[in-house]
Design a protein around this motif. Structure first.
Motif, short mmCIF file in Angstrom:
data_model
loop_
_atom_site.label_atom_id
_atom_site.label_comp_id
_atom_site.label_asym_id
_atom_site.label_seq_id
_atom_site.Cartn_x
_atom_site.Cartn_y
_atom_site.Cartn_z
N LEU A 76 67.95 22.94 96.35
CA LEU A 76 67.38 22.04 95.35
C LEU A 76 65.87 22.09 95.42
CD1 LEU A 76 69.71 18.98 96.10
CD2 LEU A 76 69.98 20.64 94.24
N PHE A 77 65.23 22.21 94.27
CA PHE A 77 63.78 22.17 94.18
C PHE A 77 63.38 20.73 93.83
CE2 PHE A 77 64.89 26.55 93.59
CZ PHE A 77 63.89 27.25 94.23
N GLY A 78 62.78 20.03 94.78
CA GLY A 78 62.55 18.61 94.65
C GLY A 78 61.43 18.24 93.69
N ASN A 79 61.55 17.05 93.12
CA ASN A 79 60.52 16.44 92.28
C ASN A 79 60.44 14.96 92.60
OD1 ASN A 79 59.70 18.68 90.34
ND2 ASN A 79 61.90 18.66 90.04
N ASP A 80 59.32 14.35 92.28
CA ASP A 80 59.09 12.94 92.60
C ASP A 80 60.20 12.04 92.07
OD1 ASP A 80 56.71 13.86 93.62
OD2 ASP A 80 55.44 12.42 92.56
N ASP A 136 74.20 22.67 111.53
CA ASP A 136 75.24 21.88 110.87
C ASP A 136 74.73 20.62 110.20
OD1 ASP A 136 77.30 23.70 111.63
OD2 ASP A 136 77.32 22.81 113.63
N ALA A 137 73.46 20.61 109.82
CA ALA A 137 72.90 19.45 109.12
C ALA A 137 73.50 19.33 107.73
CB ALA A 137 71.38 19.57 109.03
N ASP A 138 73.65 18.10 107.29
CA ASP A 138 74.11 17.86 105.92
C ASP A 138 73.01 18.15 104.92
OD1 ASP A 138 76.93 16.58 106.23
OD2 ASP A 138 75.69 15.55 107.72
N ALA A 139 71.76 17.94 105.33
CA ALA A 139 70.62 18.26 104.47
C ALA A 139 69.47 18.75 105.32
CB ALA A 139 70.19 17.05 103.65
N PHE A 140 68.83 19.81 104.87
CA PHE A 140 67.65 20.38 105.51
C PHE A 140 66.51 20.26 104.50
CE2 PHE A 140 65.38 24.59 106.48
CZ PHE A 140 64.55 24.00 107.43
N ARG A 197 74.42 22.20 104.87
CA ARG A 197 75.19 22.01 103.64
C ARG A 197 74.30 22.06 102.40
NH1 ARG A 197 77.26 17.14 101.28
NH2 ARG A 197 76.70 15.91 103.12
N MET A 198 73.05 21.62 102.54
CA MET A 198 72.16 21.54 101.39
C MET A 198 70.72 21.68 101.87
SD MET A 198 71.83 18.34 98.69
CE MET A 198 71.88 17.11 100.00
N MET A 199 69.91 22.43 101.12
CA MET A 199 68.50 22.55 101.42
C MET A 199 67.69 21.96 100.27
SD MET A 199 66.12 25.80 102.55
CE MET A 199 66.74 26.89 101.27
N ILE A 200 66.77 21.05 100.60
CA ILE A 200 65.89 20.43 99.61
C ILE A 200 64.48 20.93 99.86
CG2 ILE A 200 64.95 18.28 98.71
CD1 ILE A 200 67.52 16.90 99.59
N LEU A 201 63.88 21.52 98.85
CA LEU A 201 62.55 22.08 98.98
C LEU A 201 61.51 21.11 98.43
CD1 LEU A 201 63.31 25.73 97.81
CD2 LEU A 201 63.17 24.85 100.15
#
Length: 314
Positions: A304-308, A235-239, A273-277
């Motif tokens: 989401l595919f993360g960037n700097d 149940d994390a808001d962001a992983f 809720r959201m996954m940031i890679l």
């Protein structure tokens, strides 16, 4: 009548302007977090590659326009910390998941900056304990960096009470073995929980952060071969996790990193809720559509595919 040469030039200009408009946020230097609520800013979305234009893994957690936590300190993250507008004086703790160079190379840069700041309270540094062969515990790692007999012995006073404001750094080793969770940090409205994860036998931990009514989980590098992350990230808001390999990874790489399909399964099981890679490598950049397809076979939430320097609000 416009000549064909001029039409060609105008067409090329139009394409160039469109390309600028569609350029990824990684190349924007104005990325800012909101002034209210909890935000995750990516200081480094790369891995151990030197040709992707991204800094090594590192993240900031902001709450109400103050940077509160730094997670990882990969190469280049100190420069992006400066660009972010964050201040060391507001940081409560540094969290490390694994003591590989691509996740800790800038740590001495941050620690030296403490000595020249006007910070009046100790900074807590938390990271995994070590093993008997390849990795020291975090206390030993920091001592090898800035201890009296370390690489930068002129910074040793940061670990003692000899600085004008007393000891500036307190380091603690967090268990990386076994299934027991560690949750002995509660301060300034922040609760931290950690547990060991599988990373090819190397000591590694994941962090669960509760702040401002939000839950953020940082897996670091993990293979999930014991299927522990689904429960830990529940149940994390962001992983926030590593996207270092594609679904074709085999052998040693698959022992070190979870494949995209596995990341999708974990996120679905945890109901995040959201996954940031982050920790994106040359093995995965340019293959986002394939990775997304594998993830979405299991997980239907936001990926989401993360960037700097991107900043995401919760």
């Amino acid at each position: 009548m416009v000549s064909s040469f001029l039409r060609s030039k105008l067409w090329m200009i139009a394409i160039s302007l469109l390309a600028i408009q569609l350029a990824p946020a990684a190349y924007a230097d104005t990325a800012q977090c909101g002034k209210k609520g909890v935000w995750i800013q990516i200081l480094g979305a790369g891995g151990d590659d030197l040709e992707d234009g991204q800094s090594g893994p590192s993240y900031l957690i902001w709450e109400d326009n103050k940077a509160k936590l730094l997670i990882e300190a990969g190469s280049g993250s100190a420069a992006n910390f400066d660009k972010s507008g964050a201040e060391l004086n507001t940081i409560d703790a540094f969290l490390l998941t694994h003591l590989s160079p691509d996740q800790s190379a800038d740590l001495p840069v941050f620690l030296k900056a403490l000595g020249s700041s006007d910070r009046d309270r100790p900074l807590t540094v938390l990271g995994p304990d070590g093993n008997q062969t390849d990795f020291p515990a975090t206390t030993g790692f920091v001592d090898r960096l800035i201890g009296a007999n370390g690489a930068y012995p002129h910074l040793a006073d940061l670990l003692t009470a000899r600085t004008p404001t007393g000891r500036l750094i307190r380091v603690r080793d967090i268990p990386a073995k076994g299934s027991r969770e560690w949750s002995k940090y509660r301060q300034d409205g922040i609760k931290l929980t950690s547990r060991g994860v599988s990373h090819g036998g190397a000591p590694a931990i994941a962090w669960r952060i509760e702040i401002g009514g939000q839950v953020i989980v940082f897996s670091g590098n993990f293979s999930n071969d014991k299927n522990v992350m689904g429960k830990f990230a529940a149940d994390a808001d962001a992983f926030v996790t590593s996207h270092a390999v594609g679904d074709n990874a085999r052998g040693r790489l698959s022992e070190l990193f979870a494949l995209p399909a596995e990341l999708g399964k974990v996120s679905a099981q945890a109901n995040v809720r959201m996954m940031i890679l982050g920790h994106r490598s040359s093995r995965t950049r340019g293959r986002e559509s394939q990775s997304r397809a594998s993830i979405e076979e299991h997980y239907t939430g936001t990926t989401l595919f993360g960037n700097d320097l991107e900043c995401w609000g919760l």
